[in-house]
Write a protein that holds these residues in place. Structure first.
Motif, short mmCIF file in Angstrom:
data_model
loop_
_atom_site.label_atom_id
_atom_site.label_comp_id
_atom_site.label_asym_id
_atom_site.label_seq_id
_atom_site.Cartn_x
_atom_site.Cartn_y
_atom_site.Cartn_z
N ILE A 44 43.61 -23.45 -40.96
CA ILE A 44 42.66 -23.96 -39.97
C ILE A 44 43.00 -25.39 -39.59
O ILE A 44 43.03 -25.75 -38.40
CB ILE A 44 41.20 -23.87 -40.50
CG1 ILE A 44 40.78 -22.43 -40.72
CG2 ILE A 44 40.24 -24.62 -39.59
CD1 ILE A 44 40.65 -21.61 -39.45
N ALA A 45 43.25 -26.23 -40.59
CA ALA A 45 43.53 -27.65 -40.33
C ALA A 45 44.79 -27.81 -39.47
O ALA A 45 44.78 -28.58 -38.50
CB ALA A 45 43.67 -28.41 -41.64
N VAL A 46 45.87 -27.10 -39.81
CA VAL A 46 47.11 -27.21 -39.04
C VAL A 46 46.91 -26.71 -37.62
O VAL A 46 47.32 -27.36 -36.65
CB VAL A 46 48.26 -26.45 -39.75
CG1 VAL A 46 49.48 -26.35 -38.84
CG2 VAL A 46 48.64 -27.13 -41.06
N ASN A 47 46.25 -25.56 -37.47
CA ASN A 47 46.04 -25.01 -36.13
C ASN A 47 45.13 -25.89 -35.28
O ASN A 47 45.37 -26.08 -34.09
CB ASN A 47 45.50 -23.58 -36.22
CG ASN A 47 46.58 -22.60 -36.60
OD1 ASN A 47 47.70 -22.68 -36.12
ND2 ASN A 47 46.25 -21.67 -37.47
N LEU A 48 44.09 -26.44 -35.89
CA LEU A 48 43.20 -27.35 -35.17
C LEU A 48 43.95 -28.60 -34.72
O LEU A 48 43.83 -29.04 -33.57
CB LEU A 48 42.01 -27.72 -36.06
CG LEU A 48 40.99 -28.68 -35.48
CD1 LEU A 48 40.37 -28.13 -34.21
CD2 LEU A 48 39.90 -28.98 -36.52
N ALA A 49 44.74 -29.18 -35.63
CA ALA A 49 45.50 -30.38 -35.29
C ALA A 49 46.49 -30.09 -34.16
O ALA A 49 46.60 -30.87 -33.20
CB ALA A 49 46.25 -30.89 -36.53
N MET A 50 47.17 -28.97 -34.24
CA MET A 50 48.14 -28.64 -33.19
C MET A 50 47.45 -28.37 -31.86
O MET A 50 47.94 -28.77 -30.80
CB MET A 50 49.01 -27.47 -33.62
CG MET A 50 49.95 -27.87 -34.75
SD MET A 50 51.16 -26.64 -35.20
CE MET A 50 52.10 -26.50 -33.72
N ALA A 51 46.31 -27.69 -31.88
CA ALA A 51 45.57 -27.41 -30.65
C ALA A 51 45.10 -28.70 -29.99
O ALA A 51 45.23 -28.88 -28.77
CB ALA A 51 44.39 -26.49 -30.93
N LEU A 52 44.58 -29.63 -30.79
CA LEU A 52 44.15 -30.91 -30.24
C LEU A 52 45.34 -31.69 -29.68
O LEU A 52 45.25 -32.32 -28.63
CB LEU A 52 43.42 -31.73 -31.31
CG LEU A 52 42.02 -31.23 -31.67
CD1 LEU A 52 41.52 -31.91 -32.95
CD2 LEU A 52 41.05 -31.47 -30.52
N GLY A 53 46.46 -31.63 -30.39
CA GLY A 53 47.68 -32.29 -29.91
C GLY A 53 48.15 -31.71 -28.58
O GLY A 53 48.56 -32.43 -27.67
N GLN A 54 48.07 -30.40 -28.44
CA GLN A 54 48.49 -29.76 -27.18
C GLN A 54 47.55 -30.10 -26.03
O GLN A 54 47.94 -30.02 -24.87
CB GLN A 54 48.57 -28.24 -27.38
CG GLN A 54 49.75 -27.84 -28.22
CD GLN A 54 49.79 -26.35 -28.54
OE1 GLN A 54 48.85 -25.62 -28.28
NE2 GLN A 54 50.90 -25.91 -29.12
N GLU A 55 46.33 -30.49 -26.35
CA GLU A 55 45.38 -30.92 -25.32
C GLU A 55 45.61 -32.37 -24.91
O GLU A 55 44.90 -32.90 -24.07
CB GLU A 55 43.94 -30.74 -25.81
CG GLU A 55 43.51 -29.30 -25.94
CD GLU A 55 43.43 -28.58 -24.59
OE1 GLU A 55 42.92 -29.18 -23.63
OE2 GLU A 55 43.91 -27.43 -24.52
N GLY A 56 46.59 -33.03 -25.54
CA GLY A 56 46.94 -34.39 -25.16
C GLY A 56 46.35 -35.48 -26.05
O GLY A 56 46.51 -36.66 -25.76
N GLU A 62 56.43 -37.27 -38.73
CA GLU A 62 55.98 -36.75 -37.44
C GLU A 62 56.67 -35.44 -37.13
O GLU A 62 57.88 -35.30 -37.29
CB GLU A 62 56.23 -37.77 -36.34
CG GLU A 62 55.38 -39.02 -36.51
CD GLU A 62 55.35 -39.91 -35.29
OE1 GLU A 62 55.39 -39.39 -34.16
OE2 GLU A 62 55.27 -41.13 -35.47
N LYS A 63 55.86 -34.47 -36.71
CA LYS A 63 56.37 -33.18 -36.27
C LYS A 63 55.32 -32.55 -35.39
O LYS A 63 54.12 -32.72 -35.63
CB LYS A 63 56.69 -32.28 -37.48
CG LYS A 63 57.47 -31.04 -37.10
CD LYS A 63 58.04 -30.34 -38.32
CE LYS A 63 58.90 -29.17 -37.89
NZ LYS A 63 59.46 -28.48 -39.04
N PHE A 64 55.75 -31.82 -34.39
CA PHE A 64 54.85 -31.16 -33.44
C PHE A 64 53.95 -32.16 -32.73
O PHE A 64 52.85 -31.82 -32.30
CB PHE A 64 53.97 -30.10 -34.13
CG PHE A 64 54.70 -29.14 -35.02
CD1 PHE A 64 55.67 -28.29 -34.52
CD2 PHE A 64 54.41 -29.09 -36.37
CE1 PHE A 64 56.34 -27.40 -35.34
CE2 PHE A 64 55.07 -28.20 -37.20
CZ PHE A 64 56.04 -27.35 -36.68
N GLY A 65 54.36 -33.42 -32.64
CA GLY A 65 53.54 -34.44 -32.02
C GLY A 65 52.42 -34.95 -32.91
O GLY A 65 51.55 -35.68 -32.45
N LEU A 66 52.42 -34.56 -34.18
CA LEU A 66 51.39 -34.96 -35.13
C LEU A 66 51.94 -35.98 -36.11
O LEU A 66 53.11 -35.92 -36.48
CB LEU A 66 50.90 -33.75 -35.94
CG LEU A 66 50.41 -32.53 -35.18
CD1 LEU A 66 50.14 -31.39 -36.14
CD2 LEU A 66 49.19 -32.86 -34.35
#
Length: 166
Positions: free
Chosen positions: A72-84, A120-124
């Protein structure tokens, strides 16, 4: 710091200003890090260090193991990152850190003037105790040590300006 988020903009600004000077035939910019003394004089509190510039915190927790907290934490972080959004991901599970496995990161973070530079990876921006431990060596964690590690991850990591820290 070499981790300055504006370093490319600074380099381009310097090059633009120097190009405007008549007679300049070439430009070379070399970035270096300040010494600890220079850094302390210029910034009583390092501007990228700690959580003062984090706008929002989201904790993913459960009293039970194996329920998908890390997923959940990884997916949430990536989703927020993809939103800019600018996002940090902190693996606070010192007993079974799985962020390194889920993100495919196996290197250790750099340390600059006694400050931890998140990977840093995936913009995180990502930090986990798993990046610091040798998988073959068992570690016995007790309450004060756990609290100390989490405190260091909040105060001694160069998170910089983040919209969210998960």
């Amino acid at each position: 710091t070499l981790q300055c988020p504006l370093k490319e903009q600074i380099v381009e600004s310097v090059k633009g200003a120097v190009r405007a000077v008549q007679g300049v035939s070439s430009i070379e910019v070399e970035l270096t890090t300040m010494s600890k003394d220079e850094l302390d004089r210029l910034f009583p509190k390092h501007p990228l260090l700690g959580i003062e510039r984090v706008k929002h915190f989201i904790a993913v927790a459960s009293g039970k193991g194996g329920v998908g907290k890390t997923t959940i934490a990884v997916n949430l972080a990536m989703a927020l990152g993809q939103e800019g959004f600018q996002v940090g991901l902190l693996d606070a599970d010192v007993y079974g850190p799985s962020i390194p496995v889920m993100t495919g990161i196996s290197q250790r973070p750099d340390v600059e003037h006694e400050m931890i530079v998140p990977l840093e990876k995936f913009g995180l921006k990502i930090m986990s105790i798993g990046f610091m431990l040798d998988e073959s060596q068992p570690v016995i964690w007790r309450g004060p040590l756990v609290s100390n590690v989490i405190g260091q991850f909040l105060d001694k990591v160069m998170w910089g300006k983040l919209d969210y820290l998960i």
